[in-house]
Design an enzyme around this catalytic site. Structure first.
Site, PDB file in Angstrom:
ATOM      1  N   VAL A  23       0.846  -1.187   0.000  1.00  0.00           N
ATOM      2  CA  VAL A  23       0.000   0.000   0.000  1.00  0.00           C
ATOM      3  C   VAL A  23       0.884   1.240   0.000  1.00  0.00           C
ATOM      4  O   VAL A  23       1.575   1.521   0.987  1.00  0.00           O
ATOM      5  CB  VAL A  23      -0.939   0.022   1.221  1.00  0.00           C
ATOM      6  CG1 VAL A  23      -1.843   1.255   1.169  1.00  0.00           C
ATOM      7  CG2 VAL A  23      -1.770  -1.253   1.287  1.00  0.00           C
ATOM      8  N   ASN A  25       1.209   5.594  -1.056  1.00  0.00           N
ATOM      9  CA  ASN A  25       0.376   6.790  -0.915  1.00  0.00           C
ATOM     10  C   ASN A  25      -0.507   7.041  -2.126  1.00  0.00           C
ATOM     11  O   ASN A  25      -1.600   7.588  -1.998  1.00  0.00           O
ATOM     12  CB  ASN A  25       1.263   8.015  -0.656  1.00  0.00           C
ATOM     13  CG  ASN A  25       1.829   8.022   0.743  1.00  0.00           C
ATOM     14  OD1 ASN A  25       1.112   8.154   1.714  1.00  0.00           O
ATOM     15  ND2 ASN A  25       3.146   7.845   0.847  1.00  0.00           N
ATOM     16  N   ASN A  27      -0.709   4.498  -5.048  1.00  0.00           N
ATOM     17  CA  ASN A  27      -1.207   3.237  -5.598  1.00  0.00           C
ATOM     18  C   ASN A  27      -1.028   2.076  -4.631  1.00  0.00           C
ATOM     19  O   ASN A  27      -0.115   2.083  -3.793  1.00  0.00           O
ATOM     20  CB  ASN A  27      -0.487   2.895  -6.908  1.00  0.00           C
ATOM     21  CG  ASN A  27      -0.818   3.849  -8.029  1.00  0.00           C
ATOM     22  OD1 ASN A  27      -1.985   4.127  -8.284  1.00  0.00           O
ATOM     23  ND2 ASN A  27       0.198   4.358  -8.700  1.00  0.00           N
ATOM     24  N   ILE A  28      -1.889   1.091  -4.783  1.00  0.00           N
ATOM     25  CA  ILE A  28      -1.737  -0.205  -4.131  1.00  0.00           C
ATOM     26  C   ILE A  28      -1.313  -1.192  -5.204  1.00  0.00           C
ATOM     27  O   ILE A  28      -1.935  -1.279  -6.261  1.00  0.00           O
ATOM     28  CB  ILE A  28      -3.045  -0.674  -3.477  1.00  0.00           C
ATOM     29  CG1 ILE A  28      -3.459   0.285  -2.360  1.00  0.00           C
ATOM     30  CG2 ILE A  28      -2.891  -2.100  -2.929  1.00  0.00           C
ATOM     31  CD1 ILE A  28      -4.820  -0.018  -1.757  1.00  0.00           C
ATOM     32  N   TYR A 116      19.054   3.617  11.402  1.00  0.00           N
ATOM     33  CA  TYR A 116      18.330   4.874  11.560  1.00  0.00           C
ATOM     34  C   TYR A 116      18.359   5.312  13.025  1.00  0.00           C
ATOM     35  O   TYR A 116      18.424   4.477  13.928  1.00  0.00           O
ATOM     36  CB  TYR A 116      16.874   4.655  11.132  1.00  0.00           C
ATOM     37  CG  TYR A 116      16.356   5.616  10.081  1.00  0.00           C
ATOM     38  CD1 TYR A 116      17.017   5.790   8.868  1.00  0.00           C
ATOM     39  CD2 TYR A 116      15.181   6.331  10.272  1.00  0.00           C
ATOM     40  CE1 TYR A 116      16.535   6.645   7.898  1.00  0.00           C
ATOM     41  CE2 TYR A 116      14.683   7.190   9.312  1.00  0.00           C
ATOM     42  CZ  TYR A 116      15.369   7.341   8.126  1.00  0.00           C
ATOM     43  OH  TYR A 116      14.883   8.193   7.170  1.00  0.00           O
ATOM     44  N   ASP A 125       7.757   0.227   3.111  1.00  0.00           N
ATOM     45  CA  ASP A 125       8.168  -0.002   1.723  1.00  0.00           C
ATOM     46  C   ASP A 125       9.682   0.024   1.577  1.00  0.00           C
ATOM     47  O   ASP A 125      10.261  -0.762   0.813  1.00  0.00           O
ATOM     48  CB  ASP A 125       7.520   1.020   0.799  1.00  0.00           C
ATOM     49  CG  ASP A 125       7.757   2.468   1.238  1.00  0.00           C
ATOM     50  OD1 ASP A 125       8.094   2.707   2.415  1.00  0.00           O
ATOM     51  OD2 ASP A 125       7.598   3.374   0.385  1.00  0.00           O
TER      52      ASP A 125
END
Length: 274
Positions: A23, A25, A27-28, A116, A125
Site C-alpha cells: 500500500v 500513498n 497506488n496499491i 536509523y 516499503d
C-alpha cells in the site's frame, strides 16, 4: 508478532499461493506468487475511504480475469505506509480469504540491521525494498543504493553485510508536476513523457523537459553524493513507476527491478513462516 494463515504455523507446501499487497500513498500494488514465481500482479489507486467489502469486490474482479483462482490463496502479507487503509484491508483478507494476514512491522524478522536514529520511522516499503535488494544483490560485495520512484522518490543506502544506513527522500515526479499545474494558473496538466529535446518551443514540451531532465539531474546528484559517502562505488537498483524512464536517460542506474517490493514481501513472508 507476525500472523500466519488462519492463525497457525504454515508448512512449506502451503506457501505455494501467496498474495502480497503493498500500500503506497498513490497506488496499491498486489501480486500472487506460486512458490517463487510471480503469476499475476495488479495496480490500483489508494483510496482511504474504501471499505473492506469494496476492496474485496475489487480483488474478486481482478482474480476473475486472471489465471489464479481466489480460493487457492493460502497466505497473505501486507506492507503499508497509509495507516487508514491497513485496517479495512486486514478485514477484507479475513472476510474474503479466511486468512489473517501477516503485516510488515515490528516483530517481523527481516534480516536487515537498521541504523536509523529511530528505526520505527523507516517506512515499510523502504524496509521491504532493502530486504529484496539484500537477497538479490549482496553477493556482489558492493554497497547498494535503492531508488524507488513513487509518490516520493526515496534513495536508500544498504551495505552488503545487511546494514541499512538510511538515505534521502525527495518529492516524486507525479506530485511535483501536479503541484506545478495547481499553483501556476497558465500551466496545464501534462503527460510525463520524454520530449524530443530539452530546448522546447511550446509549454507542454517545456514542462515535460523540466520534469524528466530535472529529475534525472536530481537522481544523478543524490546518487553521486551517496557513492562518495559509501566509499566511491555502489550498485544502483531502481524500482517504481518511473524507473524505466529514468534509467533510459542516465547510466547511473545498474538495474531496474520493477517488482522489487513484491519480491521483498515474498522473501519476508518466507523468513517468518518457517
Amino acid at each position: 508478532m507476525p500472523y500466519f494463515a488462519n492463525g497457525t504455523q504454515i508448512s512449506e507446501e502451503e506457501l505455494r499461493m501467496l498474495l502480497v499487497v503493498d500500500v503506497g500513498n498513490t497506488n496499491i500494488v498486489a501480486g500472487v506468487f506460486e512458490d517463487k514465481t510471480l503469476k499475476v500482479h495488479w495496480r490500483f489507486s489508494t483510496d482511504r475511504s474504501k471499505t473492506a467489502d469494496e476492496f474485496g469486490i475489487m480483488l474478486r474482479s481482478m482474480f476473475a480475469y486472471s489465471d489464479v483462482e481466489m480460493d487457492k490463496i493460502s497466505s497473505v502479507i501486507i506492507s503499508s505506509v497509509v495507516p487508514p487503509v491497513l485496517i479495512p484491508l486486514c478485514h477484507m483478507c479475513e472476510r474474503y480469504f479466511g486468512i489473517k494476514p501477516m503485516v510488515v512491522g515490528p516483530g517481523v524478522k527481516n534480516g536487515i540491521f537498521i541504523k536509523y536514529d529511530n528505526p520505527k520511522e523507516v517506512g515499510a516499503d523502504r524496509i521491504v525494498n532493502a530486504v529484496a535488494a539484500f537477497h538479490k544483490f549482496s553477493h556482489l560485495g558492493k554497497p547498494m543504493i535503492i531508488i524507488d520512484f513513487g509518490t516520493a522518490n526515496t534513495f536508500c543506502a544498504l551495505l552488503p553485510t545487511g546494514e541499512y544506513l538510511g538515505g534521502a527522500i525527495a518529492p516524486g515526479i507525479g506530485i511535483s508536476t501536479e503541484a506545478l499545474f495547481q499553483r501556476a494558473a497558465k500551466l496545464p496538466r501534462i503527460e510525463l513523457v520524454k520530449p524530443k529535446s530539452v530546448i522546447c518551443r511550446n509549454t507542454v514540451s517545456s514542462m515535460q523537459a523540466g520534469a524528466i531532465y530535472g529529475f534525472v539531474g536530481q537522481m544523478e546528484g543524490i546518487v553521486n553524493h551517496m557513492k562518495k559517502e559509501l566509499g566511491g562505488d555502489a550498485y544502483v537498483i531502481a524500482t517504481g513507476g518511473f524507473a524505466n524512464t529514468m534509467a533510459a536517460e542516465s547510466d547511473c542506474i545498474d538495474v531496474v527491478e520493477p517488482f522489487l517490493t513484491l519480491d521483498g514481501l515474498r522473501i519476508l513472508y518466507e523468513k517468518n513462516a518457517k
